[in-house]
Design a protein around this motif. Structure first.
Motif, short mmCIF file in Angstrom:
data_model
loop_
_atom_site.label_atom_id
_atom_site.label_comp_id
_atom_site.label_asym_id
_atom_site.label_seq_id
_atom_site.Cartn_x
_atom_site.Cartn_y
_atom_site.Cartn_z
N CYS A 47 -24.59 20.53 4.49
CA CYS A 47 -25.02 19.37 3.71
C CYS A 47 -25.57 19.94 2.42
O CYS A 47 -26.71 20.43 2.38
CB CYS A 47 -26.06 18.55 4.47
N TRP A 71 -20.54 12.26 -1.37
CA TRP A 71 -21.28 11.07 -1.80
C TRP A 71 -21.90 11.38 -3.16
O TRP A 71 -22.74 12.27 -3.27
CB TRP A 71 -22.37 10.75 -0.78
N VAL A 94 -17.14 6.68 -1.06
CA VAL A 94 -17.08 7.74 -0.06
C VAL A 94 -15.73 8.43 -0.19
O VAL A 94 -14.68 7.78 -0.13
CB VAL A 94 -17.23 7.19 1.37
N LEU A 154 -20.32 7.72 9.53
CA LEU A 154 -21.32 7.72 8.47
C LEU A 154 -21.81 6.30 8.21
O LEU A 154 -21.01 5.38 8.01
CB LEU A 154 -20.73 8.30 7.17
N VAL A 156 -24.32 4.21 5.59
CA VAL A 156 -25.08 4.23 4.34
C VAL A 156 -26.14 3.13 4.42
O VAL A 156 -25.82 1.98 4.75
CB VAL A 156 -24.16 3.99 3.12
N GLU A 212 -32.33 5.33 -0.51
CA GLU A 212 -30.93 5.45 -0.07
C GLU A 212 -30.88 6.54 0.98
O GLU A 212 -31.39 7.65 0.77
CB GLU A 212 -30.03 5.80 -1.26
N LEU A 214 -28.46 8.42 4.15
CA LEU A 214 -27.17 8.67 4.80
C LEU A 214 -27.44 9.05 6.26
O LEU A 214 -28.25 9.96 6.52
CB LEU A 214 -26.41 9.78 4.10
N TRP A 216 -25.57 10.19 9.84
CA TRP A 216 -24.37 10.58 10.59
C TRP A 216 -24.63 10.35 12.07
O TRP A 216 -25.54 10.93 12.65
CB TRP A 216 -24.04 12.06 10.35
#
Length: 219
Positions: A47, A71, A94, A154, A156, A212, A214, A216
């Motif tokens: 990441c 992203w 994406v 994923l 968001v 924001e 993310l 997984w």
């Protein structure tokens, strides 16, 4: 018993070529920063937060046996690959490059403002196969993005202040804060912070500011 491990932005490994306008921050063992205790979490093996100055970029380089999901945080990313795709990736899009048996690509900031993007690499369940490419423009919060090749999905999450969102109940969840601040199980997370969640149910993320996130979800 479930576990939540928080990793701070300050703990990431620095990389890139600052003199060439490339700044990189790695959440996992990467390149010269080898850490045998931090090789992967679930399917996630990298990441990286990448910051490219105008005109800077990564020249053509190879990948194989990796699902690469990108992203964009700010700016525009120009992508070209050996399968013939040339696209511009913008915030809210994406992008996924399935390297499979092997692919080469170029990533550049051809714009006139700085570019920041988060790139996540996932290990496929079965190596090999043919490379594939996909871009989803302007993905919505309510639309998870599936990467079945890695057994991952994923999510968001764009949160307002005091807004709550459920973290998926899964064997593994990797949470990365792109911007803003959130609270997760009593822990305050800021930009670049992440949480590695194993077998924990009924977890909520709360926006302490607009934020924001993310997430997984991995089997």
């Amino acid at each position: 018993m479930g576990v939540i491990n928080v990793w701070r932005a300050a703990e990431r490994y620095p990389g890139g070529e600052p003199e060439a306008g490339i700044e990189s921050w790695h959440a996992f063992s990467f390149g010269p920063h080898y850490d045998p205790d931090n090789l992967r979490f679930g399917a996630v093996i990298a990441c990286n937060e990448e910051r490219l100055a105008p005109g800077a970029g990564f020249g053509e380089h190879p990948h194989s046996h990796t699902e690469i999901v990108t992203w964009v945080v700010e700016g525009e990313l120009t992508h070209r690959d050996s399968t013939g795709h040339e696209t511009v990736v913008r915030p809210g899009d994406v992008q996924r490059l399935s390297a499979a048996g092997g692919v080469r690509h170029v990533e550049r900031n051809d714009g006139d403002v700085p570019l920041t993007f988060v790139q996540m690499w996932l290990a496929p369940l079965n190596p090999g196969g043919e490379p594939a490419y996909e871009i989803v423009h302007g993905i919505a919060d309510s639309t998870p993005y599936a990467v079945p090749e890695a057994g991952a999905m994923l999510h968001v999450r764009r949160l307002a202040e005091d807004e709550r969102t459920a973290v998926p109940d899964a064997r593994y969840v990797y949470a990365h804060v792109v911007r803003g601040e959130v609270r997760l199980k009593g822990e305050k997370l800021g930009p670049g912070d992440s949480a590695r969640i194993t077998d924990v149910r009924d977890v909520e993320a709360v926006g302490l500011t607009t934020a924001e996130l993310l997430l997984w979800e991995m089997s």
